[in-house]
Scaffold this active site. Structure first.
Site, PDB file in Angstrom:
ATOM      1  N   HIS A   7      81.196  28.474  86.985  1.00 57.33           N
ATOM      2  CA  HIS A   7      82.610  28.083  86.876  1.00 57.33           C
ATOM      3  C   HIS A   7      83.471  29.137  87.584  1.00 57.33           C
ATOM      4  O   HIS A   7      83.776  30.178  87.023  1.00 57.33           O
ATOM      5  CB  HIS A   7      82.996  27.960  85.405  1.00 57.33           C
ATOM      6  CG  HIS A   7      84.318  27.283  85.173  1.00 57.33           C
ATOM      7  ND1 HIS A   7      85.259  27.104  86.168  1.00 57.33           N
ATOM      8  CD2 HIS A   7      84.848  26.718  84.053  1.00 57.33           C
ATOM      9  CE1 HIS A   7      86.313  26.468  85.656  1.00 57.33           C
ATOM     10  NE2 HIS A   7      86.083  26.224  84.385  1.00 57.33           N
ATOM     11  N   TYR A  15      89.910  31.245  85.247  1.00 55.74           N
ATOM     12  CA  TYR A  15      89.015  32.024  84.381  1.00 55.74           C
ATOM     13  C   TYR A  15      88.498  33.247  85.144  1.00 55.74           C
ATOM     14  O   TYR A  15      88.964  33.535  86.260  1.00 55.74           O
ATOM     15  CB  TYR A  15      87.913  31.113  83.828  1.00 55.74           C
ATOM     16  CG  TYR A  15      88.533  30.011  82.983  1.00 55.74           C
ATOM     17  CD1 TYR A  15      89.185  30.326  81.786  1.00 55.74           C
ATOM     18  CD2 TYR A  15      88.549  28.684  83.405  1.00 55.74           C
ATOM     19  CE1 TYR A  15      89.812  29.340  81.031  1.00 55.74           C
ATOM     20  CE2 TYR A  15      89.182  27.693  82.659  1.00 55.74           C
ATOM     21  CZ  TYR A  15      89.807  28.031  81.476  1.00 55.74           C
ATOM     22  OH  TYR A  15      90.448  27.062  80.734  1.00 55.74           O
ATOM     23  N   ARG A  42      88.694  12.713  83.516  1.00 59.60           N
ATOM     24  CA  ARG A  42      89.346  11.958  82.436  1.00 59.60           C
ATOM     25  C   ARG A  42      88.863  10.524  82.325  1.00 59.60           C
ATOM     26  O   ARG A  42      88.689  10.007  81.225  1.00 59.60           O
ATOM     27  CB  ARG A  42      90.867  12.019  82.632  1.00 59.60           C
ATOM     28  CG  ARG A  42      91.412  13.422  82.386  1.00 59.60           C
ATOM     29  CD  ARG A  42      92.764  13.630  83.002  1.00 59.60           C
ATOM     30  NE  ARG A  42      92.701  13.486  84.449  1.00 59.60           N
ATOM     31  CZ  ARG A  42      93.761  13.467  85.245  1.00 59.60           C
ATOM     32  NH1 ARG A  42      94.960  13.586  84.729  1.00 59.60           N
ATOM     33  NH2 ARG A  42      93.613  13.329  86.548  1.00 59.60           N
ATOM     34  N   PRO A  93      82.681  18.587  84.628  1.00 57.55           N
ATOM     35  CA  PRO A  93      82.591  19.438  83.433  1.00 57.55           C
ATOM     36  C   PRO A  93      83.833  19.259  82.566  1.00 57.55           C
ATOM     37  O   PRO A  93      84.955  19.332  83.069  1.00 57.55           O
ATOM     38  CB  PRO A  93      82.528  20.856  84.018  1.00 57.55           C
ATOM     39  CG  PRO A  93      83.115  20.739  85.395  1.00 57.55           C
ATOM     40  CD  PRO A  93      82.829  19.355  85.862  1.00 57.55           C
TER      41      PRO A  93
HETATM   42  C1  LIG Z   1      89.689  17.513  78.453  1.00 56.49           C
HETATM   43  C2  LIG Z   1      89.396  18.260  79.712  1.00 56.49           C
HETATM   44  C3  LIG Z   1      88.490  19.306  79.678  1.00 56.49           C
HETATM   45  C4  LIG Z   1      88.165  20.003  80.860  1.00 56.49           C
HETATM   46  N1  LIG Z   1      87.216  20.998  80.815  1.00 56.49           N
HETATM   47  C5  LIG Z   1      86.798  21.575  81.957  1.00 56.49           C
HETATM   48  C6  LIG Z   1      85.707  22.489  81.959  1.00 56.49           C
HETATM   49  O1  LIG Z   1      85.102  22.774  80.916  1.00 56.49           O
HETATM   50  N2  LIG Z   1      85.344  23.028  83.135  1.00 56.49           N
HETATM   51  C7  LIG Z   1      85.971  22.727  84.313  1.00 56.49           C
HETATM   52  O2  LIG Z   1      85.590  23.241  85.369  1.00 56.49           O
HETATM   53  N3  LIG Z   1      86.984  21.836  84.340  1.00 56.49           N
HETATM   54  C8  LIG Z   1      87.391  21.243  83.207  1.00 56.49           C
HETATM   55  N4  LIG Z   1      88.376  20.300  83.246  1.00 56.49           N
HETATM   56  C9  LIG Z   1      88.864  19.823  84.553  1.00 56.49           C
HETATM   57  C10 LIG Z   1      88.080  18.582  84.968  1.00 56.49           C
HETATM   58  O3  LIG Z   1      86.727  18.868  85.225  1.00 56.49           O
HETATM   59  C11 LIG Z   1      88.691  17.962  86.241  1.00 56.49           C
HETATM   60  O4  LIG Z   1      88.724  18.948  87.236  1.00 56.49           O
HETATM   61  C12 LIG Z   1      90.090  17.414  86.008  1.00 56.49           C
HETATM   62  O5  LIG Z   1      90.146  16.613  84.840  1.00 56.49           O
HETATM   63  C13 LIG Z   1      90.551  16.587  87.217  1.00 56.49           C
HETATM   64  O6  LIG Z   1      89.653  15.519  87.435  1.00 56.49           O
HETATM   65  P1  LIG Z   1      90.002  14.001  86.987  1.00 56.49           P
HETATM   66  O7  LIG Z   1      91.281  13.665  87.716  1.00 56.49           O
HETATM   67  O8  LIG Z   1      88.851  13.180  87.443  1.00 56.49           O
HETATM   68  O9  LIG Z   1      90.200  14.012  85.508  1.00 56.49           O
HETATM   69  C14 LIG Z   1      88.770  19.640  82.081  1.00 56.49           C
HETATM   70  C15 LIG Z   1      89.701  18.592  82.105  1.00 56.49           C
HETATM   71  C16 LIG Z   1      90.004  17.898  80.947  1.00 56.49           C
HETATM   72  C17 LIG Z   1      90.973  16.752  81.013  1.00 56.49           C
END
Ligand SMILES: Cc1cc2nc3c(=O)[nH]c(=O)nc-3n(C[C@H](O)[C@H](O)[C@H](O)COP(=O)(O)O)c2cc1C
Length: 369
Positions: free
Chosen positions: A178, A183, A321, A32
């Site tokens: 979530h 949150y 990301r 997400p």
């Molecule tokens: C731009 C951005 C937006 C995110 N929005 C959410 C979100 O809406 N809901 C959520 O649970 N996590 C959100 N996250 C966290 C990501 O889902 C994820 O947990 C985090 O980026 C770590 O994973 P990765 O190392 O694969 O990026 C967001 C992260 C980023 C970078």
């Protein structure tokens, strides 16, 4: 090159997996990701291209956090799912994902105290488990919240239930609650935030009650086989910290079994802001305790994703990301191709194209180089 053809070994991330009623063709999940490209609370047509670019036949996608009610909003231009206009606006986005064979879950979000007062009606305070404000920093200031009264809590649970019903009406295959990242639900979980003295505060069991009531209400509404939850017991984001995250994660993993929900999506602890995974196998007790599908996330790339699958540490891995900057991430993992770098400055802008739908596909590289 390992590509699963002609008897060559398929990489573990590309092995098929049956998640409840859903036949997934691989293990690579779109995490997400809030992108703040809605218009106020209405998702926009540019999201059609964004999600469909990241869809594979039999791939699982989780939507950006989607706000469950007017009071639940934390940030500008994040989409909602509490009214008809929002539901209608989601439909073509969901249809586009389905047209390419994707499975699409809607992440349901209540920001609680992580909310600017501007979003609240008549300047009301945002709601929380507590009336303590987030300390914040120069860039981000949040007003003090209002502690939800005990008898108001069923009303918030009901908002989640209605949002889940709306998500199904919009065509989503299921919802992800979530429950992470500081949150509202996390504000109940974490003992450094939750200072309640009623049945929703104090013991671990009491702090988990709000989340489990939401799980139950949504499961009764849309069926537990369409319900997932995301938890980040180790995260300290938005000052939501627990003194014993291992117990919190384990308690929830066990408690969720009672409802028979589809999946539990857990975020790894992190060593630092670069997203490196600090400890190995921290989530293993939770993975072993939870009976449904277990999704891990946080700092994963191709190699450690494959390892997690090989060791049966999880069933699926969600990528955040790297999926922003690589719309064809499963293909790149299959071919062990180089990844496009992501541009943090464009994560949350309102631009409908730049840093959103303009990251190149592999074919584009072949065309231009
Ligand atoms: C731009 C951005 C937006 C995110 N929005 C959410 C979100 O809406 N809901 C959520 O649970 N996590 C959100 N996250 C966290 C990501 O889902 C994820 O947990 C985090 O980026 C770590 O994973 P990765 O190392 O694969 O990026 C967001 C992260 C980023 C970078």
């Amino acid at each position: 090159m390992e590509n699963g053809r002609e008897g060559k070994k398929q990489i573990p991330l590309l092995r098929p997996y049956k998640m409840g009623n859903f036949q997934l063709s691989h293990r690579i999940v779109l995490a997400p990701l809030t992108r703040r490209r809605a218009f106020k609370t209405i998702p926009q047509p540019h999201a059609i291209l964004y999600y469909s670019q990241r869809t594979t036949n039999g791939g699982l996608l989780i939507s950006e956090a989607t706000v469950v009610s007017e009071t639940a909003q934390g940030y500008p231009n994040t989409p909602g799912i509490w009214n008809k206009e929002q539901v209608e606006a989601w439909k073509p986005i969901v249809d586009a994902v389905h047209a390419k064979g994707g499975i699409f879950f809607c992440q349901l979000w209540h920001a609680g105290r992580v909310s600017m007062q501007d979003f609240q009606r008549n300047g009301d305070k945002p709601v929380s488990s507590t009336d303590k404000a987030i300390f914040g920093d120069e860039d981000q200031q949040f007003p003090p919240p209002r502690r939800l009264k005990t008898d108001e809590i069923p009303h918030v649970v009901n908002e989640f239930r209605i949002a889940a019903k709306n998500a199904i009406e919009a065509g989503f295959d299921g919802v992800e609650i979530h429950g992470g990242f500081g949150y509202l639900i996390d504000q109940f979980f974490k003992d450094q935030v939750n200072d309640r003295t009623d049945k929703y505060g104090g013991s671990l069991e009491n702090r988990c009650k709000f989340a489990l009531e939401i799980v139950e209400a949504i499961s009764n509404e849309i069926g537990a086989e369409r319900v997932g939850i995301r938890l980040s017991p180790f995260s300290n984001y938005m000052e939501a910290i627990d003194s014993n995250p291992n117990s919190l994660g384990l308690y929830m993993a066990e408690a969720l079994n009672k409802y028979g929900i589809l999946y539990c999506h857990m975020v790894e602890p992190r060593a630092d802001n670069n997203g490196e995974i600090s400890e190995n196998h921290t989530l293993l007790p939770m993975r072993l305790a939870f009976k449904g599908t277990f999704i891990v996330n946080g700092g994963y790339k191709r190699e450690d994703g494959n390892k997690a699958m090989d060791e049966n540490y999880a069933d699926l891995v969600a990528f955040g990301r790297w999926f922003i900057s690589n719309p064809d991430l499963p293909k790149r993992f299959e071919l062990n191709a180089e990844l496009n770098k992501y541009d943090r400055d464009m994560f949350y802008t309102f631009d409908p194209v730049v840093g959103y739908t303009d990251y190149p596909f592999l074919e584009d590289n072949f065309l231009f180089h």
